[in-house]
Design a protein around this motif. Structure first.
Motif, PDB file in Angstrom:
ATOM      1  N   GLY A 120       0.803  -1.220   0.000  1.00 32.10           N
ATOM      2  CA  GLY A 120       0.000   0.000   0.000  1.00 32.10           C
ATOM      3  C   GLY A 120       0.834   1.267   0.000  1.00 32.10           C
ATOM      4  O   GLY A 120       2.024   1.260  -0.321  1.00 32.10           O
ATOM      5  N   ASP A 121       0.174   2.369   0.370  1.00 29.98           N
ATOM      6  CA  ASP A 121       0.876   3.652   0.421  1.00 29.98           C
ATOM      7  C   ASP A 121       1.763   3.700   1.670  1.00 29.98           C
ATOM      8  O   ASP A 121       1.780   2.762   2.473  1.00 29.98           O
ATOM      9  N   GLU A 122       2.484   4.802   1.830  1.00 31.34           N
ATOM     10  CA  GLU A 122       3.444   4.900   2.941  1.00 31.34           C
ATOM     11  C   GLU A 122       2.772   4.718   4.296  1.00 31.34           C
ATOM     12  O   GLU A 122       3.297   4.040   5.174  1.00 31.34           O
ATOM     13  N   ARG A 123       1.598   5.306   4.470  1.00 34.23           N
ATOM     14  CA  ARG A 123       0.876   5.183   5.745  1.00 34.23           C
ATOM     15  C   ARG A 123       0.519   3.726   6.026  1.00 34.23           C
ATOM     16  O   ARG A 123       0.708   3.238   7.134  1.00 34.23           O
ATOM     17  N   GLN A 124       0.033   3.002   5.013  1.00 32.51           N
ATOM     18  CA  GLN A 124      -0.336   1.594   5.185  1.00 32.51           C
ATOM     19  C   GLN A 124       0.893   0.731   5.475  1.00 32.51           C
ATOM     20  O   GLN A 124       0.833  -0.177   6.295  1.00 32.51           O
ATOM     21  N   ARG A 125       2.011   1.022   4.785  1.00 34.97           N
ATOM     22  CA  ARG A 125       3.236   0.245   5.017  1.00 34.97           C
ATOM     23  C   ARG A 125       3.722   0.415   6.448  1.00 34.97           C
ATOM     24  O   ARG A 125       4.040  -0.559   7.124  1.00 34.97           O
ATOM     25  N   LYS A 126       3.756   1.662   6.913  1.00 33.78           N
ATOM     26  CA  LYS A 126       4.198   1.918   8.289  1.00 33.78           C
ATOM     27  C   LYS A 126       3.244   1.279   9.289  1.00 33.78           C
ATOM     28  O   LYS A 126       3.677   0.701  10.282  1.00 33.78           O
TER      29      LYS A 126
ATOM     30  N   GLN B  96      13.131  -2.731   1.980  1.00 32.94           N
ATOM     31  CA  GLN B  96      11.753  -2.963   1.549  1.00 32.94           C
ATOM     32  C   GLN B  96      11.064  -3.961   2.456  1.00 32.94           C
ATOM     33  O   GLN B  96       9.905  -3.804   2.789  1.00 32.94           O
TER      34      GLN B  96
END
Length: 142
Positions: free
Chosen positions: A17-23, A63
């Motif tokens: 997902g996007d950066e927020r979802q990854r974090k 990653q």
């Protein structure tokens, strides 16, 4: 001398997902590990045997979030189904793409247990997990 067993391995999570979802998924995994007991009942599966390399603010690593673990036990192979059950309960609460556990024993040889996500990645759920075991024995039987 007592029968020593060494258990070690890693859980790999490829954030999506996007950066927020990854974090969020990486932090979720950190919380799942912190939810483990500091001191556990036999066979032990506790916070201090796990570590995550990398910057926690960035989710850790390039990653892939790599969660590594290890511990020395006294003959854990005799209680192995209990240890695996605890480990799978942890996996069910985490995000991951694969996990590997190596069990080294003096008498039963070397075992490798592998979990692969049925989809692109595993989301926290109570669904059954897929595991396979590879066994090898080095040396001569005495």
């Amino acid at each position: 001398m007592d029968n020593e067993s060494i258990v070690y391995g890693c859980i790999k999570h490829l954030p999506f997902g996007d950066e927020r979802q990854r974090k969020a998924s990486c932090f979720h995994n950190r919380r799942a590990l912190r939810a483990l007991p500091e001191a556990d009942e036999w066979p032990f599966l506790s916070q201090d045997m796990f570590a995550i390399a990398g910057d926690p603010g960035a989710g850790g690593g390039f990653q892939t979030q790599v969660i590594h673990f290890g511990m020395s036990y006294r003959a854990v192979e005799y209680e192995w189904e209990h240890w695996i059950a605890k480990f799978e309960r942890l996996l069910k609460r985490m995000y991951w793409v694969s996990a590997v556990v190596h069990l080294e024993t003096e008498f039963a040889g070397f075992h490798t247990f592998l979990w692969d996500s049925a989809d692109d990645y595993h989301e926290p759920s109570d669904e059954p997990l897929r595991v396979r075991c590879e066994w090898s024995r080095e040396g001569n039987v005495v």
